[in-house]
Design a protein around this motif. Sequence first.
Motif, short mmCIF file in Angstrom:
data_model
loop_
_atom_site.label_atom_id
_atom_site.label_comp_id
_atom_site.label_asym_id
_atom_site.label_seq_id
_atom_site.Cartn_x
_atom_site.Cartn_y
_atom_site.Cartn_z
N THR A 110 42.58 -15.81 -32.57
CA THR A 110 41.32 -15.61 -33.28
C THR A 110 41.50 -14.55 -34.36
OG1 THR A 110 38.93 -15.36 -32.92
CG2 THR A 110 40.37 -13.71 -31.88
N VAL A 111 40.62 -14.54 -35.33
CA VAL A 111 40.56 -13.49 -36.34
C VAL A 111 39.43 -12.54 -35.94
CG1 VAL A 111 40.13 -12.93 -38.76
CG2 VAL A 111 41.45 -14.97 -38.16
N LEU A 112 39.77 -11.27 -35.74
CA LEU A 112 38.75 -10.29 -35.37
C LEU A 112 38.03 -9.83 -36.63
CD1 LEU A 112 40.81 -8.18 -32.79
CD2 LEU A 112 39.08 -9.92 -32.30
N GLY A 113 36.75 -10.12 -36.69
CA GLY A 113 35.97 -9.76 -37.86
C GLY A 113 35.69 -8.27 -37.94
N PRO A 114 35.06 -7.82 -39.02
CA PRO A 114 34.81 -6.39 -39.19
C PRO A 114 33.88 -5.85 -38.11
CG PRO A 114 33.63 -7.67 -40.84
CD PRO A 114 34.54 -8.61 -40.14
N PRO A 115 34.21 -4.71 -37.52
CA PRO A 115 33.33 -4.12 -36.51
C PRO A 115 32.10 -3.50 -37.15
CG PRO A 115 35.21 -2.70 -36.89
CD PRO A 115 35.44 -3.94 -37.70
N ASP A 116 31.06 -3.30 -36.34
CA ASP A 116 29.89 -2.55 -36.79
C ASP A 116 30.24 -1.07 -36.79
OD1 ASP A 116 28.41 -4.92 -36.92
OD2 ASP A 116 27.89 -4.79 -34.80
N LEU A 117 29.88 -0.38 -37.86
CA LEU A 117 30.27 1.03 -38.03
C LEU A 117 29.08 1.84 -38.48
CD1 LEU A 117 32.39 3.35 -38.37
CD2 LEU A 117 32.75 2.49 -40.70
N SER A 118 28.87 2.98 -37.83
CA SER A 118 27.91 3.99 -38.31
C SER A 118 28.62 5.33 -38.36
CB SER A 118 26.68 4.05 -37.40
OG SER A 118 27.03 4.46 -36.09
N LEU A 119 28.13 6.22 -39.20
CA LEU A 119 28.85 7.44 -39.54
C LEU A 119 27.85 8.59 -39.61
CD1 LEU A 119 31.86 7.90 -40.31
CD2 LEU A 119 31.17 7.74 -42.70
N SER A 120 28.25 9.76 -39.09
CA SER A 120 27.41 10.96 -39.21
C SER A 120 28.30 12.19 -39.26
CB SER A 120 26.41 11.06 -38.04
OG SER A 120 27.10 11.13 -36.80
N GLY A 121 27.79 13.25 -39.90
CA GLY A 121 28.56 14.48 -40.03
C GLY A 121 28.39 15.39 -38.83
N CYS A 122 29.40 16.24 -38.61
CA CYS A 122 29.34 17.20 -37.50
C CYS A 122 29.96 18.53 -37.93
CB CYS A 122 30.01 16.65 -36.25
SG CYS A 122 31.71 16.05 -36.48
N GLY A 123 29.63 18.99 -39.14
CA GLY A 123 30.14 20.27 -39.62
C GLY A 123 31.38 20.09 -40.45
N SER A 124 32.54 20.21 -39.82
CA SER A 124 33.81 19.98 -40.51
C SER A 124 34.49 18.72 -39.97
CB SER A 124 34.74 21.18 -40.33
OG SER A 124 35.00 21.40 -38.95
N CYS A 125 33.69 17.75 -39.53
CA CYS A 125 34.21 16.51 -38.95
C CYS A 125 33.21 15.39 -39.17
CB CYS A 125 34.51 16.69 -37.46
SG CYS A 125 33.08 17.19 -36.48
N LEU A 126 33.62 14.18 -38.83
CA LEU A 126 32.75 13.01 -38.88
C LEU A 126 32.76 12.31 -37.53
CD1 LEU A 126 33.70 11.44 -42.34
CD2 LEU A 126 31.53 12.55 -41.76
N VAL A 127 31.61 11.83 -37.09
CA VAL A 127 31.50 11.06 -35.85
C VAL A 127 31.39 9.58 -36.22
CG1 VAL A 127 30.15 10.64 -33.77
CG2 VAL A 127 30.39 12.97 -34.65
N LEU A 128 32.31 8.77 -35.69
CA LEU A 128 32.32 7.33 -35.92
C LEU A 128 31.80 6.62 -34.67
CD1 LEU A 128 34.49 8.43 -37.97
CD2 LEU A 128 35.63 6.22 -37.71
N ARG A 129 30.86 5.71 -34.87
CA ARG A 129 30.40 4.85 -33.79
C ARG A 129 30.77 3.42 -34.16
NH1 ARG A 129 26.88 8.94 -34.55
NH2 ARG A 129 26.41 10.24 -32.73
N VAL A 130 31.68 2.86 -33.35
CA VAL A 130 32.29 1.57 -33.67
C VAL A 130 31.97 0.58 -32.55
CG1 VAL A 130 34.44 0.35 -34.18
CG2 VAL A 130 34.16 2.73 -34.89
N ARG A 131 31.58 -0.62 -32.94
CA ARG A 131 31.29 -1.65 -31.95
C ARG A 131 31.84 -2.99 -32.43
NH1 ARG A 131 27.38 -5.44 -30.66
NH2 ARG A 131 26.99 -5.71 -28.45
#
Length: 259
Positions: A115-136
Amino acid sequence: MVLLLLLLLHSGFCVLLPSPANVSISSYNLQHFLSFWPSPGTPHGAHFMVQILSSRRTRWTSVSDCVDLKPGQTCNLTSDFMDPLDHYRARVRAISTNQTSKWTVSRQFQPLSDTVLGPPDLSLSGCGSCLVLRVRLPTDKLLWHNTQVTSMYWEVLIHVHRTRDGAELKLKLPYKQESVIPYLEPGVEYCVSVSITTTFNPTSIFSERRCSFTSPPPSEISQFLLLGLCGVFGLVVFLLLGRLIRIHVRRFKPATCTA
């Protein structure tokens, strides 16, 4: 065998139709479809039937929704290929009123690796000097009930782009629904895209870029206030320097002599 042939001839049932061509299985996000082409010479009223074979079984079984396909129709095999780690084959034949064709067999197919794995759902938020990724993954509901699949090693490929100057960073992390990209500049905007790979399947598509600041950027009011304070400070320094220069000049001004 001779008796069977005589019975077929007596009943008027002959193997005369051309076999279907280009039998193939395509898959996107574990949604599997079989397609084929009628060969030249196939009569207009012919229909087609599909059967599948698992590597764990010895008998072909008919696909209930694909026993009367018309030319140009595809066969949805998603619910028939239940085990993503098993190997399957499919075959198609043409059928007319009293004629049939030989079977045309597809290549071997494994749901997870092919199978071809399509693009995941991604949301992004800041945490000071970092980024939080939520991937599904869009295939989560189809995969995570299978313990063999969940025990496999999944990775997140991450492309990070700094908006200010175009600097780029590439990371590879173990797949989790929430991950952190550390050691970034505070108050700076970054754009991120991700894809998912496994040991079985390196074929995947990157998500669209999502952008976020690591921490809230300074507001326009704060920027104007900072500029104003810098201006006032510069003016005060300028006035103080001017006053000091005048005092210095007066102190060392040479005295004039009178005759």
